[in-house]
Scaffold this active site. Structure first.
Site, short mmCIF file in Angstrom:
data_model
loop_
_atom_site.label_atom_id
_atom_site.label_comp_id
_atom_site.label_asym_id
_atom_site.label_seq_id
_atom_site.Cartn_x
_atom_site.Cartn_y
_atom_site.Cartn_z
CG HIS A 222 -2.09 0.91 1.03
ND1 HIS A 222 -2.05 2.26 1.28
CD2 HIS A 222 -3.33 0.64 0.57
CE1 HIS A 222 -3.22 2.78 0.96
NE2 HIS A 222 -4.01 1.82 0.54
CG ASP B 134 -8.29 -4.29 -3.39
OD1 ASP B 134 -9.51 -4.10 -3.49
OD2 ASP B 134 -7.44 -3.40 -3.54
C1 LIG Z 1 -0.57 -0.57 -3.87
C2 LIG Z 1 0.70 -0.30 -4.68
C3 LIG Z 1 0.27 0.18 -6.07
C4 LIG Z 1 1.48 0.80 -3.98
O1 LIG Z 1 2.46 1.16 -4.86
P1 LIG Z 1 3.69 2.13 -4.54
O2 LIG Z 1 3.51 2.86 -3.28
O3 LIG Z 1 3.90 2.90 -5.79
O4 LIG Z 1 4.85 1.10 -4.29
P2 LIG Z 1 5.73 0.45 -5.43
O5 LIG Z 1 4.88 -0.21 -6.45
O6 LIG Z 1 6.72 1.48 -5.88
O7 LIG Z 1 6.45 -0.67 -4.59
C5 LIG Z 1 7.57 -0.45 -3.73
C6 LIG Z 1 8.39 -1.74 -3.70
O8 LIG Z 1 7.60 -2.78 -3.11
C7 LIG Z 1 7.38 -3.82 -4.07
N1 LIG Z 1 5.96 -4.19 -4.01
C8 LIG Z 1 4.93 -3.34 -3.74
N2 LIG Z 1 3.78 -4.02 -3.80
C9 LIG Z 1 4.10 -5.29 -4.10
C10 LIG Z 1 3.34 -6.45 -4.28
N3 LIG Z 1 2.01 -6.42 -4.18
N4 LIG Z 1 3.97 -7.61 -4.58
C11 LIG Z 1 5.32 -7.65 -4.69
N5 LIG Z 1 6.10 -6.57 -4.52
C12 LIG Z 1 5.50 -5.40 -4.24
C13 LIG Z 1 7.64 -3.19 -5.42
O9 LIG Z 1 7.99 -4.15 -6.38
C14 LIG Z 1 8.77 -2.25 -5.08
O10 LIG Z 1 9.95 -3.00 -4.93
P3 LIG Z 1 11.36 -2.40 -5.44
O11 LIG Z 1 11.56 -1.18 -4.60
O12 LIG Z 1 12.29 -3.51 -5.19
O13 LIG Z 1 11.16 -2.08 -6.89
C15 LIG Z 1 1.55 -1.56 -4.78
O14 LIG Z 1 1.85 -2.04 -3.49
C16 LIG Z 1 0.91 -2.64 -5.63
O15 LIG Z 1 1.03 -2.60 -6.86
N6 LIG Z 1 0.19 -3.61 -4.99
C17 LIG Z 1 -0.51 -4.61 -5.73
C18 LIG Z 1 -1.82 -4.05 -6.27
C19 LIG Z 1 -2.82 -3.83 -5.19
O16 LIG Z 1 -3.07 -4.70 -4.37
N7 LIG Z 1 -3.46 -2.66 -5.23
C20 LIG Z 1 -4.53 -2.32 -4.31
C21 LIG Z 1 -4.12 -1.25 -3.38
S1 LIG Z 1 -5.34 -1.01 -2.12
#
Ligand SMILES: CC(C)(COP(=O)(O)OP(=O)(O)OC[C@H]1O[C@@H](n2cnc3c(N)ncnc32)[C@H](O)[C@@H]1OP(=O)(O)O)[C@@H](O)C(=O)NCCC(=O)NCCS
Length: 370
Positions: free
Chosen positions: A256, A307
């Site tokens: 998140h 989710d």
């Molecule tokens: C929610 C979300 C978009 C937040 O994104 P964000 O704050 O931009 O964080 P990032 O996507 O930049 O992730 C930061 C790091 O954690 C990792 N990470 C984050 N969520 C992850 C996940 N669900 N599975 C695996 N790795 C994850 C990323 O790969 C990244 O790693 P890195 O620094 O080695 O590249 C992200 O956690 C995600 O894509 N989750 C899955 C989708 C989801 O469940 N969305 C609903 C949100 S309520």
């Protein structure tokens, strides 16, 4: 200029609707844990719009208004019948909600009174649209909404044409409470950006639905179910998740932007998933989910978000996978419209800047020389 990718940590507005402080989510200052246990979705919608919980007569009046507005114009249902058979459920919702504006004479009335009425109307009509779409694509006629029942009851009733089970109504109602608002999440921000141009509330909610559709936001609950289906059985969980993590793939339903210590909504959905599993005598999805959590949290330190367990909850309620995100929209409509009303009250155009990284000092080359 300093660029903050994804606007992480940027405070873009003030708001008195919901807050996330030290990992605690509140709506109008009331902890989400309290609301999940003690308030219905209708009470929460009232709370978000009016800033206080309703008394009994205010609640009755709101339920009465929902009943009055729940039917959607026949033209909107006729259009849904014309959508291609493989239409994405969120694309259908986005289009149908946009078309509602065409049949509302007050669509462009920007008075506060008209806007609150339209907020209540949208909240009443979105469940009707989602249920109608789900039936029409199966060749069934839509079921007309019932009067004087909750949004959760009505949605399940319109979806199946049967009186819904009380346990299912209660579970869905609690899920709606948990998804109703969430500070400046992507879809709410989209809604606020749209109406900050002084565009109408239908445009704001249509923008929000488009933003919610993506798998990094509301679309994640459906993506979790796709993953659970791909895994297939408890015995496959470990190898599947280990392979995904080794491949640096994202595991849907984890992580998140704001919560790093865990999403406070997830525990309620986990409990619901366990209880529904027990009641239906099928614990496999719940047990698979718990195992996935153990592996992802153990290896990556990532916690489940709202989710993750909602996927097993909705599946146990026999809701088709591609309606999970539309159900999120049914709930979040309350938050979107509360934010839209708040934006109108103290509006300023939202127009940030971009740091330019393209070429400079270019000239128009005559077309024959390109
Ligand atoms: C929610 C979300 C978009 C937040 O994104 P964000 O704050 O931009 O964080 P990032 O996507 O930049 O992730 C930061 C790091 O954690 C990792 N990470 C984050 N969520 C992850 C996940 N669900 N599975 C695996 N790795 C994850 C990323 O790969 C990244 O790693 P890195 O620094 O080695 O590249 C992200 O956690 C995600 O894509 N989750 C899955 C989708 C989801 O469940 N969305 C609903 C949100 S309520």
């Amino acid at each position: 200029m300093t660029v903050t990718k994804g606007l992480e940590g940027i405070v873009a507005t003030t708001s008195s609707i919901s807050s996330i402080i030290d990992g605690v989510l509140t709506y109008r200052g009331i902890n989400i844990d309290d609301l999940a246990e003690h308030a219905s979705f209708e009470e929460v919608a009232y709370l978000l719009w009016y800033g206080k919980l309703p008394n009994q007569s205010e609640l009755d009046e709101l339920i009465q208004k929902f009943s009055e507005y729940a039917a959607v114009p026949a033209q909107v249902l006729e259009q849904i019948k014309l959508y291609p058979s493989n239409t994405n459920s969120m694309a259908a919702l986005r289009t149908a909600v946009s078309s509602l504006a065409l049949y509302d004479e007050s669509a462009n009335d920007m008075s506060q009174e008209a806007n609150i009425r339209k907020a209540i109307k949208l909240q009443a009509q979105i469940p009707t649209i989602v249920a109608a779409f789900a039936r029409i694509r199966k060749g069934q006629e839509p079921v007309a909404p019932k009067s004087g029942v909750s949004i959760a009851y009505n949605f399940l009733y319109m979806l199946t044409g049967q009186e819904p089970d009380q346990v299912a109504v209660k579970a869905l109602d609690q899920a709606l409470v948990l998804h109703a608002d969430h500070e400046l999440n992507a879809s709410t921000f989209a809604a606020r950006v749209t109406v900050a141009t002084l565009s109408d509330i239908y445009s704001g909610v249509t923008s929000a639905i488009g933003a919610l559709k993506g798998p990094l936001h509301g679309g994640a609950n459906e993506a979790v179910m796709v993953m659970l289906e791909e895994i297939g059985s408890f015995d496959n969980v470990e190898s599947y998740i280990n392979a995904k993590l080794a491949n640096k793939d994202k595991i849907m339903g984890f992580g998140h932007r704001v919560y790093k210590g865990g999403d406070p909504r997830a525990k309620h959905l986990q409990k619901m998933s366990r209880e529904l599993g027990k009641l239906t005598g099928n614990m496999e999805l719940y047990e698979m989910s718990v195992k996935i959590e153990e592996l992802v949290t153990g290896q990556k330190g990532l916690k489940p978000n709202v989710d993750f367990y909602s996927a097993s909850v909705y599946t146990t309620l026999q809701i088709p996978r591609d309606l999970f995100t539309p159900i999120f929209a049914i709930s979040r409509c309350s938050g979107w419209t509360a934010h839209i009303l708040e934006q109108y009250e103290n509006n300023r155009l939202i127009r940030p800047r971009a740091e330019y990284t393209g070429p400079v000092d270019q000239k128009v080359t005559p077309i024959a020389e390109r």
